[in-house]
Scaffold this active site. Structure first.
Site, short mmCIF file in Angstrom:
data_model
loop_
_atom_site.label_atom_id
_atom_site.label_comp_id
_atom_site.label_asym_id
_atom_site.label_seq_id
_atom_site.Cartn_x
_atom_site.Cartn_y
_atom_site.Cartn_z
N ASN A 14 -12.33 11.50 -3.84
CA ASN A 14 -11.30 10.71 -4.53
C ASN A 14 -11.92 10.23 -5.84
OD1 ASN A 14 -9.38 7.71 -3.64
ND2 ASN A 14 -8.86 9.39 -4.99
N CYS A 77 -7.57 0.29 -4.22
CA CYS A 77 -8.10 1.59 -3.85
C CYS A 77 -9.46 1.38 -3.21
CB CYS A 77 -8.23 2.51 -5.07
SG CYS A 77 -9.01 4.09 -4.69
N GLY A 78 -9.57 1.71 -1.94
CA GLY A 78 -10.82 1.50 -1.22
C GLY A 78 -11.96 2.34 -1.76
N ASN A 79 -11.69 3.61 -2.05
CA ASN A 79 -12.74 4.47 -2.58
C ASN A 79 -13.21 4.00 -3.95
OD1 ASN A 79 -12.93 6.46 -0.45
ND2 ASN A 79 -10.95 7.22 -1.10
N HIS A 158 1.77 1.99 3.13
CA HIS A 158 1.40 3.28 3.72
C HIS A 158 2.36 3.62 4.85
CE1 HIS A 158 -2.54 3.83 1.74
NE2 HIS A 158 -2.53 2.51 1.71
N ASN A 187 2.58 5.37 -0.16
CA ASN A 187 1.53 6.33 0.17
C ASN A 187 1.86 6.94 1.53
OD1 ASN A 187 -0.52 5.63 -2.06
ND2 ASN A 187 -0.13 3.64 -1.11
N GLU A 205 -0.86 10.29 -2.23
CA GLU A 205 -0.93 8.96 -2.83
C GLU A 205 0.19 8.78 -3.85
OE1 GLU A 205 -4.55 6.91 -3.84
OE2 GLU A 205 -5.74 8.62 -3.15
N ARG A 206 0.85 7.65 -3.78
CA ARG A 206 1.91 7.40 -4.75
C ARG A 206 1.29 7.34 -6.15
NH1 ARG A 206 3.80 1.00 -4.33
NH2 ARG A 206 1.72 0.12 -4.36
N CYS A 214 -8.35 8.83 0.57
CA CYS A 214 -7.70 7.56 0.21
C CYS A 214 -8.26 6.50 1.15
CB CYS A 214 -6.19 7.67 0.34
SG CYS A 214 -5.32 6.11 0.04
N GLY A 217 -5.59 4.44 2.75
CA GLY A 217 -4.88 5.33 3.66
C GLY A 217 -5.65 5.55 4.96
#
Length: 272
Positions: A14, A77-79, A158, A187, A205-206, A214, A217
């Site tokens: 990502n 965004c976690g990543n 999500h 998402n 992903e939106r 994600c 996600g």
């Protein structure tokens, strides 16, 4: 002509373009995200991330803003948050291994796992998930597309669908993102529980479409899997670009996400 220095990093594939706004100014980030994210005419990425200082009066150490490949601003965004932690530590902006990061979804706690000065992985406290129907994401007048799926908010929306064919995301992801039930779009995760207990997930992903991974996600999928009795509180989420470890803590109801972070390259681009 203005020049912008940037760093490209990814978490499980990502990938984002990171710009340090503590050292340079970015005007019209939505427009810039569209230009730079183009994989044929730009640098190529899932979006643009602006790294900033913590807001005056807040308890945050630093801040993060995320703009998707289509220019829309993402809430979290976690990543990307893991990559921000790596950037801040390895570039000398902090010597702490715990960082409070401000996002549009609130402050997230980053716990850096460091070996010989290198951040190899980061654990993010993603906070509490919501399994109800937040009005801004799900108006009462529009039913969900499927009763067999689970809506989970990780600060962003999500929609998790358990299926034998996760590749359905390629044909159904965009339609579901724009479904009338999701006025702010959504998402979409297609997930499958494997015999070894891992969960295979593909995500739409939106604002960006199909991505390699994600973070939010993965968290939403793990929550949905436990909520529906398909998995325990700890899950390994296998995405196209790698695996994330998710734990939904029984102690405080927070979701903890752990995953790798990878530096790709530094660059400088002239904006014309």
């Amino acid at each position: 002509m203005p020049k912008i220095k940037f760093t490209k990093m990814h978490g499980c594939g990502n990938d984002y373009i990171y710009v340090n706004t503590m050292e340079q100014t970015v005007s019209e980030p939505s427009v810039l995200a569209i230009r730079l994210s183009d994989r044929h005419k730009g640098i190529g990425s899932d979006g643009l991330v602006l790294i900033g200082s913590g807001e005056v009066g807040s308890s945050a150490d630093f801040s993060m803003r995320i703009f998707n490949a289509d220019g829309s601003e993402a809430m979290m965004c976690g990543n990307a948050s893991r990559c921000v932690g790596k950037y801040l530590y390895e570039r000398g902006y902090t010597d702490r291994t715990t960082i409070r990061l401000m996002t549009l979804s609130g402050i997230k706690m980053l716990h850096l796992n460091v070996t010989n000065g290198v951040v190899e992985s980061v654990t993010v406290d993603m906070g509490e998930p919501a399994l109800d129907k937040p009005q801004q994401f799900l108006p009462d007048k529009a039913p969900l597309p499927s009763e067999k799926a689970t809506f989970v908010s990780m600060g962003n929306p999500h929609y998790v669908i358990f299926t034998d064919n996760v590749d359905e995301v390629e044909t159904k992801g965009k339609l579901l993102e724009h479904h009338e039930a999701f006025p702010e779009r959504c998402n979409i995760e297609f997930a499958n529980i494997k015999d070894d207990g891992t969960i295979r997930v593909r995500v739409w992903e939106r604002g960006s479409g199909i991505t390699m991974a994600c973070g939010t996600g993965a968290c939403a999928t793990a929550v949905a899997a436990f909520h529906t009795g398909r998995a325990g509180r700890k899950s390994h989420i296998v995405m196209d670009g790698g695996t994330l470890s998710i734990e939904w803590s029984e102690k405080d109801n927070h979701v903890l996400m752990t995953g790798p972070v990878t530096f790709v390259f530094d660059g400088e681009i002239i904006i014309i």
